[in-house]
Design a protein around this motif. Sequence first.
Motif, PDB file in Angstrom:
ATOM      1  N   ASN A   1       0.776  -1.380  -0.407  1.00  0.00           N
ATOM      2  CA  ASN A   1      -0.004  -0.035  -0.047  1.00  0.00           C
ATOM      3  C   ASN A   1       1.279   1.239   0.026  1.00  0.00           C
ATOM      4  OD1 ASN A   1      -1.535  -1.942   1.842  1.00  0.00           O
ATOM      5  ND2 ASN A   1      -3.800  -0.975   0.697  1.00  0.00           N
ATOM      6  N   VAL A   2       0.363   2.209  -0.405  1.00  0.00           N
ATOM      7  CA  VAL A   2       0.994   3.437  -1.337  1.00  0.00           C
ATOM      8  C   VAL A   2       0.179   4.666  -0.315  1.00  0.00           C
ATOM      9  CG1 VAL A   2       2.600   4.951  -2.350  1.00  0.00           C
ATOM     10  CG2 VAL A   2       2.848   2.722  -2.798  1.00  0.00           C
ATOM     11  N   ILE A   3       0.779   5.665   0.540  1.00  0.00           N
ATOM     12  CA  ILE A   3      -0.046   6.274   1.458  1.00  0.00           C
ATOM     13  C   ILE A   3       0.079   7.946   0.809  1.00  0.00           C
ATOM     14  CG2 ILE A   3      -1.182   7.117   2.790  1.00  0.00           C
ATOM     15  CD1 ILE A   3      -2.387   4.398   2.325  1.00  0.00           C
ATOM     16  N   LEU A   4      -0.709   9.107  -0.017  1.00  0.00           N
ATOM     17  CA  LEU A   4      -0.501   9.933  -0.119  1.00  0.00           C
ATOM     18  C   LEU A   4      -1.048  10.622   0.627  1.00  0.00           C
ATOM     19  CD1 LEU A   4      -0.769   9.794  -3.887  1.00  0.00           C
ATOM     20  CD2 LEU A   4       1.025  10.664  -2.800  1.00  0.00           C
ATOM     21  N   PRO A   5      -0.458  11.467   2.019  1.00  0.00           N
ATOM     22  CA  PRO A   5      -0.962  12.575   3.395  1.00  0.00           C
ATOM     23  C   PRO A   5      -1.439  13.461   2.188  1.00  0.00           C
ATOM     24  CG  PRO A   5       1.388  11.342   3.626  1.00  0.00           C
ATOM     25  CD  PRO A   5       0.811  11.157   2.406  1.00  0.00           C
ATOM     26  N   ASP A   6      -1.275  13.988   1.823  1.00  0.00           N
ATOM     27  CA  ASP A   6      -1.576  15.407   1.022  1.00  0.00           C
ATOM     28  C   ASP A   6      -2.991  15.091   0.273  1.00  0.00           C
ATOM     29  OD1 ASP A   6       0.529  16.561   1.987  1.00  0.00           O
ATOM     30  OD2 ASP A   6       1.470  16.470   0.014  1.00  0.00           O
ATOM     31  N   ARG A   7      -2.614  14.016  -0.774  1.00  0.00           N
ATOM     32  CA  ARG A   7      -3.839  13.870  -1.016  1.00  0.00           C
ATOM     33  C   ARG A   7      -5.205  13.351  -0.565  1.00  0.00           C
ATOM     34  NH1 ARG A   7      -4.146   9.566  -5.767  1.00  0.00           N
ATOM     35  NH2 ARG A   7      -3.894   8.199  -4.362  1.00  0.00           N
ATOM     36  N   ILE A   8      -4.744  12.552   0.572  1.00  0.00           N
ATOM     37  CA  ILE A   8      -5.965  12.281   1.266  1.00  0.00           C
ATOM     38  C   ILE A   8      -6.866  13.663   2.381  1.00  0.00           C
ATOM     39  CG2 ILE A   8      -6.745  11.101   3.772  1.00  0.00           C
ATOM     40  CD1 ILE A   8      -4.274   8.750   2.440  1.00  0.00           C
ATOM     41  N   GLY A   9      -5.652  14.383   2.639  1.00  0.00           N
ATOM     42  CA  GLY A   9      -6.228  15.373   3.035  1.00  0.00           C
ATOM     43  C   GLY A   9      -6.881  16.479   2.710  1.00  0.00           C
ATOM     44  N   GLY A  10      -6.449  17.004   1.116  1.00  0.00           N
ATOM     45  CA  GLY A  10      -7.110  17.367   0.806  1.00  0.00           C
ATOM     46  C   GLY A  10      -8.597  16.447   0.168  1.00  0.00           C
ATOM     47  N   ASP A  11      -8.774  15.631   0.095  1.00  0.00           N
ATOM     48  CA  ASP A  11     -10.390  14.912   0.052  1.00  0.00           C
ATOM     49  C   ASP A  11     -11.223  15.025   1.189  1.00  0.00           C
ATOM     50  OD1 ASP A  11     -10.976  12.127   0.165  1.00  0.00           O
ATOM     51  OD2 ASP A  11     -11.140  12.817  -1.678  1.00  0.00           O
ATOM     52  N   HIS A  12      -9.707  14.711   2.319  1.00  0.00           N
ATOM     53  CA  HIS A  12     -11.008  14.767   3.368  1.00  0.00           C
ATOM     54  C   HIS A  12     -11.379  16.124   3.911  1.00  0.00           C
ATOM     55  CE1 HIS A  12     -11.460  13.646   7.323  1.00  0.00           C
ATOM     56  NE2 HIS A  12     -11.752  13.841   7.377  1.00  0.00           N
ATOM     57  N   MET A  13     -11.051  17.002   3.382  1.00  0.00           N
ATOM     58  CA  MET A  13     -11.279  18.847   3.418  1.00  0.00           C
ATOM     59  C   MET A  13     -12.276  18.979   2.378  1.00  0.00           C
ATOM     60  SD  MET A  13      -7.845  21.287   4.164  1.00  0.00           S
ATOM     61  CE  MET A  13      -6.566  20.229   2.954  1.00  0.00           C
ATOM     62  N   ALA A  14     -12.117  18.961   0.822  1.00  0.00           N
ATOM     63  CA  ALA A  14     -13.546  19.280   0.096  1.00  0.00           C
ATOM     64  C   ALA A  14     -14.449  18.076   0.730  1.00  0.00           C
ATOM     65  CB  ALA A  14     -12.625  18.172  -1.239  1.00  0.00           C
TER      66      ALA A  14
ATOM     67  N   LEU B   1     -15.654  16.995   3.309  1.00  0.00           N
ATOM     68  CA  LEU B   1     -16.367  18.029   4.731  1.00  0.00           C
ATOM     69  C   LEU B   1     -17.005  19.319   4.595  1.00  0.00           C
ATOM     70  CD1 LEU B   1     -12.849  18.357   7.455  1.00  0.00           C
ATOM     71  CD2 LEU B   1     -15.007  17.443   7.982  1.00  0.00           C
ATOM     72  N   VAL B   2     -16.606  19.855   3.162  1.00  0.00           N
ATOM     73  CA  VAL B   2     -17.448  20.450   2.578  1.00  0.00           C
ATOM     74  C   VAL B   2     -19.035  19.951   1.655  1.00  0.00           C
ATOM     75  CG1 VAL B   2     -17.627  22.508   0.629  1.00  0.00           C
ATOM     76  CG2 VAL B   2     -15.452  22.777   1.841  1.00  0.00           C
ATOM     77  N   VAL B   3     -18.772  18.786   1.794  1.00  0.00           N
ATOM     78  CA  VAL B   3     -20.243  18.593   0.232  1.00  0.00           C
ATOM     79  C   VAL B   3     -21.143  17.364   1.430  1.00  0.00           C
ATOM     80  CG1 VAL B   3     -20.634  16.839  -1.788  1.00  0.00           C
ATOM     81  CG2 VAL B   3     -18.083  18.671  -1.693  1.00  0.00           C
ATOM     82  N   ILE B   4     -19.949  16.346   2.407  1.00  0.00           N
ATOM     83  CA  ILE B   4     -20.804  15.665   3.290  1.00  0.00           C
ATOM     84  C   ILE B   4     -20.266  15.648   4.282  1.00  0.00           C
ATOM     85  CG2 ILE B   4     -21.197  13.943   1.465  1.00  0.00           C
ATOM     86  CD1 ILE B   4     -19.546  12.358   1.794  1.00  0.00           C
ATOM     87  N   PRO B   5     -20.429  16.909   4.444  1.00  0.00           N
ATOM     88  CA  PRO B   5     -20.269  16.892   6.805  1.00  0.00           C
ATOM     89  C   PRO B   5     -19.869  16.548   7.336  1.00  0.00           C
ATOM     90  CG  PRO B   5     -21.520  18.740   6.141  1.00  0.00           C
ATOM     91  CD  PRO B   5     -20.992  18.339   4.622  1.00  0.00           C
ATOM     92  N   ASP B   6     -21.606  15.716   7.820  1.00  0.00           N
ATOM     93  CA  ASP B   6     -21.990  15.244   8.216  1.00  0.00           C
ATOM     94  C   ASP B   6     -21.234  13.408   8.771  1.00  0.00           C
ATOM     95  OD1 ASP B   6     -23.067  17.429  10.233  1.00  0.00           O
ATOM     96  OD2 ASP B   6     -25.044  16.775   9.179  1.00  0.00           O
ATOM     97  N   LEU B   7     -21.235  12.904   7.659  1.00  0.00           N
ATOM     98  CA  LEU B   7     -20.965  12.096   6.827  1.00  0.00           C
ATOM     99  C   LEU B   7     -19.085  11.609   7.911  1.00  0.00           C
ATOM    100  CD1 LEU B   7     -21.511   8.714   5.884  1.00  0.00           C
ATOM    101  CD2 LEU B   7     -21.084   9.503   3.405  1.00  0.00           C
TER     102      LEU B   7
END
Length: 340
Positions: A227-240, A242-248
């Motif tokens: 497995n290869v983890i890209l923290p920056d990509r995951i962080g950006g996806d996570h922030m987006a 939180l805008v689209v589906i914040p409660d989930l």
Amino acid sequence: MDNPLLRLYRSKIYTAIMMLVFLMAIGILGYRFISGYEWLDAIYMTVITITTVGFAEVNPLDTQSKIFTIFLILASVVIVGYAISIITEYILSRNNFEDIKQRKMQKKIDAMTNHIIICGYGRNGKQAAKKLLAYDKPFVIVERDKEVIEKFQDDNIPFIFGNANEDEILIEAGIQKATTLISALPSDADNLFVVLSARQINKEMCIISRASQETSYNKLKLAGANNVILPDRIGGDHMASLVVIPDLIEFIDNLGIVGERNINIEEVKVEQLYNLKELKTISQLDLRRKTGCTVIGFKDDKGDYIVNPEADTILIPGSKIIVLGRPEQIRKLNLEYNIG
């Protein structure tokens, strides 16, 4: 934490320093007012007397000054000798304690099996270690910054001091007996080298690597990373998200660890749940009634996942279930089936 004996030696060193300062003050005041020297000359006479370097006096000494000098020399021999012996003993003892501590730590690491190796104790490495501690998973940290080790090392976190790029360091960390390696170094090149080395030494272990650049993803996979983890990509996806589906997203975040020992999602091997001589289904386990936990996922022996599996799903050998529950329900599950 410092050894109590080391703290005792430090206390003795402070005492010796205070005695030296007091001796210096007595000498300077004595030469100033008994011999009538100027302040600079008094300091000079005190230093050459205490250190016994044998330089000549500033001015010839009278009888009172000679008597004072005799007592100053005798006192300095005792106090300076005491200070030197304490400092020497402290240095030797510190080295011995460090050696003993390191040997004890290495012995603990040598006894480990099926553990995890974390290479690098930066932000990602710390987060990984925190979660593994919460799940009581044994792990070893490889770190090349001595200051980081001295700051965070304790009996619960075993460290190996060295460069994870070196095979000898990975072997010291018990890579041949480890199940997983997490390469969380800041440089993609270093992670690539670690993955290559680790895969050559242990071909069966699971290797998870961090990557800063998306171009490094395929290279790390080719080198042997599962497995290869890209923290920056995951962080950006996570922030987006939180805008689209914040409660989930907030709900999903709470499926992890919300505090020490507050685990509310667990993966369990079916072998730990019942005797496989007679195959059972999820409904026959009746985990909901026994523990309060709900089965939300199933992974078969081929590695394929099923989300929200049917109650009649057969729990075959080599498969796993993912259960969800409140922290107290997860603890009850672990106690009920003796899951360590």
